[in-house]
Structures are given as structure tokens and as C-alpha cells.
Design a protein around this motif. Structure first.
Motif, mmCIF file in Angstrom:
data_model
loop_
_atom_site.group_PDB
_atom_site.id
_atom_site.type_symbol
_atom_site.label_atom_id
_atom_site.label_comp_id
_atom_site.label_asym_id
_atom_site.label_seq_id
_atom_site.Cartn_x
_atom_site.Cartn_y
_atom_site.Cartn_z
ATOM 1 N N GLU A 143 -3.224 7.210 0.445
ATOM 2 C CA GLU A 143 -2.334 6.700 -0.596
ATOM 3 C C GLU A 143 -3.125 5.826 -1.563
ATOM 4 O OE1 GLU A 143 1.759 4.035 -1.135
ATOM 5 O OE2 GLU A 143 1.156 4.736 0.852
ATOM 6 N N GLU A 144 -3.160 6.217 -2.818
ATOM 7 C CA GLU A 144 -3.923 5.494 -3.831
ATOM 8 C C GLU A 144 -3.051 4.410 -4.457
ATOM 9 O OE1 GLU A 144 -5.413 8.427 -6.536
ATOM 10 O OE2 GLU A 144 -6.299 9.636 -4.927
ATOM 11 N N VAL A 145 -3.535 3.161 -4.389
ATOM 12 C CA VAL A 145 -2.785 2.030 -4.939
ATOM 13 C C VAL A 145 -3.721 1.184 -5.790
ATOM 14 C CG1 VAL A 145 -1.245 1.994 -2.939
ATOM 15 C CG2 VAL A 145 -3.228 0.473 -2.982
ATOM 16 N N ASP A 146 -3.136 0.347 -6.632
ATOM 17 C CA ASP A 146 -3.938 -0.553 -7.453
ATOM 18 C C ASP A 146 -4.833 -1.414 -6.568
ATOM 19 O OD1 ASP A 146 -4.227 -3.397 -8.890
ATOM 20 O OD2 ASP A 146 -3.971 -1.854 -10.429
ATOM 21 N N LEU A 147 -6.051 -1.624 -7.034
ATOM 22 C CA LEU A 147 -7.035 -2.398 -6.277
ATOM 23 C C LEU A 147 -6.478 -3.740 -5.820
ATOM 24 C CD1 LEU A 147 -10.108 -2.119 -5.536
ATOM 25 C CD2 LEU A 147 -10.586 -3.426 -7.599
ATOM 26 N N LEU A 148 -5.716 -4.391 -6.680
ATOM 27 C CA LEU A 148 -5.191 -5.716 -6.361
ATOM 28 C C LEU A 148 -4.033 -5.673 -5.374
ATOM 29 C CD1 LEU A 148 -5.311 -7.337 -9.915
ATOM 30 C CD2 LEU A 148 -7.021 -7.458 -8.093
ATOM 31 N N MET A 149 -3.562 -4.471 -5.035
ATOM 32 C CA MET A 149 -2.458 -4.319 -4.091
ATOM 33 C C MET A 149 -2.933 -3.999 -2.679
ATOM 34 S SD MET A 149 0.414 -4.864 -5.622
ATOM 35 C CE MET A 149 1.585 -4.080 -4.512
ATOM 36 N N LEU A 150 -4.235 -3.815 -2.490
ATOM 37 C CA LEU A 150 -4.723 -3.346 -1.197
ATOM 38 C C LEU A 150 -4.373 -4.294 -0.057
ATOM 39 C CD1 LEU A 150 -8.203 -1.884 -2.187
ATOM 40 C CD2 LEU A 150 -6.215 -0.615 -1.357
ATOM 41 N N ALA A 151 -4.543 -5.599 -0.274
ATOM 42 C CA ALA A 151 -4.250 -6.550 0.800
ATOM 43 C C ALA A 151 -2.778 -6.486 1.209
ATOM 44 C CB ALA A 151 -4.623 -7.965 0.368
ATOM 45 N N ARG A 152 -1.905 -6.273 0.243
ATOM 46 C CA ARG A 152 -0.476 -6.176 0.557
ATOM 47 C C ARG A 152 -0.166 -4.937 1.383
ATOM 48 N NH1 ARG A 152 2.653 -7.915 -5.066
ATOM 49 N NH2 ARG A 152 1.395 -9.773 -5.511
ATOM 50 N N MET A 153 -0.990 -3.915 1.237
ATOM 51 C CA MET A 153 -0.767 -2.676 1.980
ATOM 52 C C MET A 153 -1.146 -2.800 3.450
ATOM 53 S SD MET A 153 0.614 -0.530 -0.063
ATOM 54 C CE MET A 153 0.439 0.987 0.892
ATOM 55 N N TYR A 154 -1.795 -3.891 3.820
ATOM 56 C CA TYR A 154 -2.215 -4.073 5.213
ATOM 57 C C TYR A 154 -1.020 -4.025 6.161
ATOM 58 C CZ TYR A 154 -4.569 -6.206 9.255
ATOM 59 O OH TYR A 154 -5.081 -6.469 10.507
ATOM 60 N N ASP A 155 0.122 -4.536 5.726
ATOM 61 C CA ASP A 155 1.328 -4.524 6.560
ATOM 62 C C ASP A 155 2.100 -3.213 6.462
ATOM 63 O OD1 ASP A 155 0.975 -7.141 7.510
ATOM 64 O OD2 ASP A 155 1.982 -7.994 5.762
ATOM 65 N N ASP A 156 1.881 -2.464 5.390
ATOM 66 C CA ASP A 156 2.711 -1.287 5.137
ATOM 67 C C ASP A 156 2.054 0.025 5.540
ATOM 68 O OD1 ASP A 156 4.663 -2.960 4.054
ATOM 69 O OD2 ASP A 156 3.817 -2.816 2.037
ATOM 70 N N ALA A 157 0.755 0.133 5.325
ATOM 71 C CA ALA A 157 0.046 1.366 5.668
ATOM 72 C C ALA A 157 -0.509 1.267 7.090
ATOM 73 C CB ALA A 157 -1.088 1.607 4.675
ATOM 74 N N ASP A 158 -0.932 2.400 7.628
ATOM 75 C CA ASP A 158 -1.546 2.389 8.958
ATOM 76 C C ASP A 158 -2.943 1.787 8.919
ATOM 77 O OD1 ASP A 158 0.475 3.901 10.654
ATOM 78 O OD2 ASP A 158 0.186 5.300 8.990
ATOM 79 N N ALA A 159 -3.615 1.924 7.785
ATOM 80 C CA ALA A 159 -4.947 1.343 7.606
ATOM 81 C C ALA A 159 -5.202 1.187 6.114
ATOM 82 C CB ALA A 159 -6.025 2.216 8.244
ATOM 83 N N VAL A 160 -6.154 0.315 5.780
ATOM 84 C CA VAL A 160 -6.502 0.049 4.386
ATOM 85 C C VAL A 160 -8.018 0.030 4.256
ATOM 86 C CG1 VAL A 160 -6.275 -1.544 2.448
ATOM 87 C CG2 VAL A 160 -4.432 -1.371 4.125
ATOM 88 N N VAL A 161 -8.523 0.648 3.193
ATOM 89 C CA VAL A 161 -9.947 0.584 2.873
ATOM 90 C C VAL A 161 -10.113 -0.459 1.776
ATOM 91 C CG1 VAL A 161 -11.990 1.893 2.204
ATOM 92 C CG2 VAL A 161 -10.103 3.051 3.377
ATOM 93 N N MET A 162 -10.879 -1.532 2.066
ATOM 94 C CA MET A 162 -10.994 -2.604 1.071
ATOM 95 C C MET A 162 -12.264 -3.422 1.267
ATOM 96 S SD MET A 162 -7.899 -5.118 2.340
ATOM 97 C CE MET A 162 -7.616 -5.428 4.094
ATOM 98 N N THR A 163 -12.564 -4.220 0.247
ATOM 99 C CA THR A 163 -13.734 -5.084 0.268
ATOM 100 C C THR A 163 -13.412 -6.385 0.995
ATOM 101 O OG1 THR A 163 -13.199 -6.267 -1.762
ATOM 102 C CG2 THR A 163 -14.411 -4.191 -1.992
ATOM 103 N N PRO A 164 -14.449 -7.158 1.353
ATOM 104 C CA PRO A 164 -14.210 -8.465 1.978
ATOM 105 C C PRO A 164 -13.390 -9.410 1.112
ATOM 106 C CG PRO A 164 -16.484 -7.796 2.294
ATOM 107 C CD PRO A 164 -15.880 -6.806 1.345
ATOM 108 N N ALA A 165 -13.465 -9.262 -0.211
ATOM 109 C CA ALA A 165 -12.712 -10.157 -1.095
ATOM 110 C C ALA A 165 -11.215 -10.060 -0.846
ATOM 111 C CB ALA A 165 -13.016 -9.822 -2.556
ATOM 112 N N TYR A 166 -10.738 -8.880 -0.471
ATOM 113 C CA TYR A 166 -9.319 -8.699 -0.190
ATOM 114 C C TYR A 166 -9.011 -8.862 1.294
ATOM 115 C CZ TYR A 166 -9.545 -6.918 -4.911
ATOM 116 O OH TYR A 166 -9.779 -6.796 -6.257
ATOM 117 N N ALA A 167 -10.002 -8.618 2.146
ATOM 118 C CA ALA A 167 -9.791 -8.761 3.586
ATOM 119 C C ALA A 167 -9.812 -10.224 4.023
ATOM 120 C CB ALA A 167 -10.862 -7.975 4.344
ATOM 121 N N GLU A 168 -10.681 -11.020 3.409
ATOM 122 C CA GLU A 168 -10.868 -12.406 3.852
ATOM 123 C C GLU A 168 -9.593 -13.245 3.793
ATOM 124 O OE1 GLU A 168 -14.058 -16.056 3.260
ATOM 125 O OE2 GLU A 168 -13.883 -14.509 1.720
#
Length: 205
Positions: free
Chosen positions: A116-141
Motif C-alpha cells: 500500500e503506497e502512502v505519503d511519506l509523512l504518513m508512514l509512522a501512522r500506518m504502523y498501527d494500521d498495516a501489517d508492516a511498514v517500510v520506513m527510515t529511522p526518522a519515522y521509526a524513532e
């Protein structure tokens, strides 16, 4: 204050600032292509260790068939996400002469994952909604996640995605930009990164 991942390049392109430092070269190249830009890389500074994170799963192999994995929706980071997944055998990409991989280039997806392709700034929010998220440390931290402790798979340093000091073609060789480059490549900066961000900002110089 700049509120998204395009505004820093707009500001540089419009000569409101002389340089910026937040992006990898493929992202910069895509901006140039879409905006008739003349931004140019000055120096790679660090690798932001890209990874896959999941709230409910501890290993990539635990993610069930048909699961949804969120990835960024800009073309350069779609490419980056797919290359990371292929690097670890999650998918297989077909050969292409095109600059970027997209989902159309997925040749094998044995677990039938939905990307599922989402806006870069939305990736951290997808952590609760998707089964997994591909993201940088800036959003994971901000979620309390680190590549070593929580990344199911991570990218490493053998790639073209180092965070890079960027300027314009018309000022790239100017004395201020060259002095900034030297300062950012100093032993002090390297030591600072190694002491404080050893997992998330691996020196690229």
C-alpha cells in the motif's frame, strides 16, 4: 518552517536557501525531473538505515500471506522499498531499463503481499494500521523503534540512498558550499554520528 518533503527543494530551487540536507539522490533527481530543477548533490553524509517494522511480528517470516505492507508513494522511495524487499528475498523484481522499480516490476511475490503506497509523512501512522511498514529511522524513532532492535529487515550501506548535502548547479562550486561540505565531512561530524546515531545514521564519507 518547511512542512513537507517537497518544500525544502522548492526553497532551494527558488534560491530562498543555498543548500539543503534531508534527501537521497534519487529523490532529488525525481524533483529535478518534475520541476525542471537544477539541484545537484554535493556530498553523501550518512546512510539512514531503512527497514521493515511490524507491531505484531518479530520476523519477516512471521508476516502472513496476503498481509498489507505500507511503503512510501513517491517513485524514488517505491523503488527503494522494493529493492530492500528483494535484497532479503521477500519479492523478486524483473530486469528493467527504467530508472525506478515500481510495483509493475514485481515478478515474484510468493506471499501475495499487498504493498500500500502512502505519503511519506504518513508512514509512522500506518504502523498501527498495516501489517508492516517500510520506513527510515526518522519515522521509526518517534515510535520508539530502532533498526537493530526492531527492524525485521534492514538496508545497510550498499545502496544509492545516502542522505546527501544538496545545492544548485549555479552555486555548487562556491566557497560557502565547499566550506559547508568540508565541515560536514569533518572527523568531528563522523565521531558525533558514530557516538550518537550508530544505528540510524551510518557515515557515508
Amino acid at each position: 518552517m518547511l512542512g513537507d518533503n517537497v518544500q525544502p527543494n522548492d526553497a532551494l530551487h527558488n534560491e530562498e536557501v543555498d543548500a539543503n540536507f534531508f534527501q537521497h539522490v534519487p529523490f532529488m533527481e525525481e524533483y529535478n525531473l518534475n520541476n525542471d530543477g537544477e539541484l545537484t548533490p554535493i556530498e553523501s553524509i550518512y546512510f539512514a538505515n531503512y527497514g521493515v517494522y511490524a507491531e505484531e511480528y518479530e520476523q519477516m517470516e512471521d508476516i502472513p500471506e496476503g498481509a498489507t505492507i505500507a511503503i512510501a508513494n513517491d517513485i524514488s522511495n517505491i523503488d527503494r522499498s522494493l529493492q530492500l524487499l528483494e535484497q532479503h528475498g521477500v519479492i523478486e523484481l524483473e530486469d528493467t531499463d527504467e530508472r525506478y522499480y515500481t510495483q509493475t516490476h514485481i515478478a515474484e511475490n510468493p506471499n501475495d503481499y499487498n504493498f500500500e503506497e502512502v505519503d511519506l509523512l504518513m508512514l509512522a501512522r500506518m504502523y498501527d494500521d498495516a501489517d508492516a511498514v517500510v520506513m527510515t529511522p526518522a519515522y521509526a524513532e518517534p515510535l520508539g523503534l530502532t533498526p537493530a532492535a526492531d527492524g525485521l529487515i534492514t538496508e545497510g550501506t550498499e545502496n544509492e540512498f545516502a542522505i546527501t548535502l544538496v545545492a544548485r548547479e549555479d552555486n555548487a562550486d562556491s566557497e560557502p558550499i565547499q566550506k559547508l561540505k568540508e565541515a560536514m565531512m569533518s572527523d568531528e561530524v563522523r565521531q558525533f554520528l558514530e557516538d550518537n546515531y550508530s544505528e540510524t545514521a551510518i557515515p557515508a564519507f
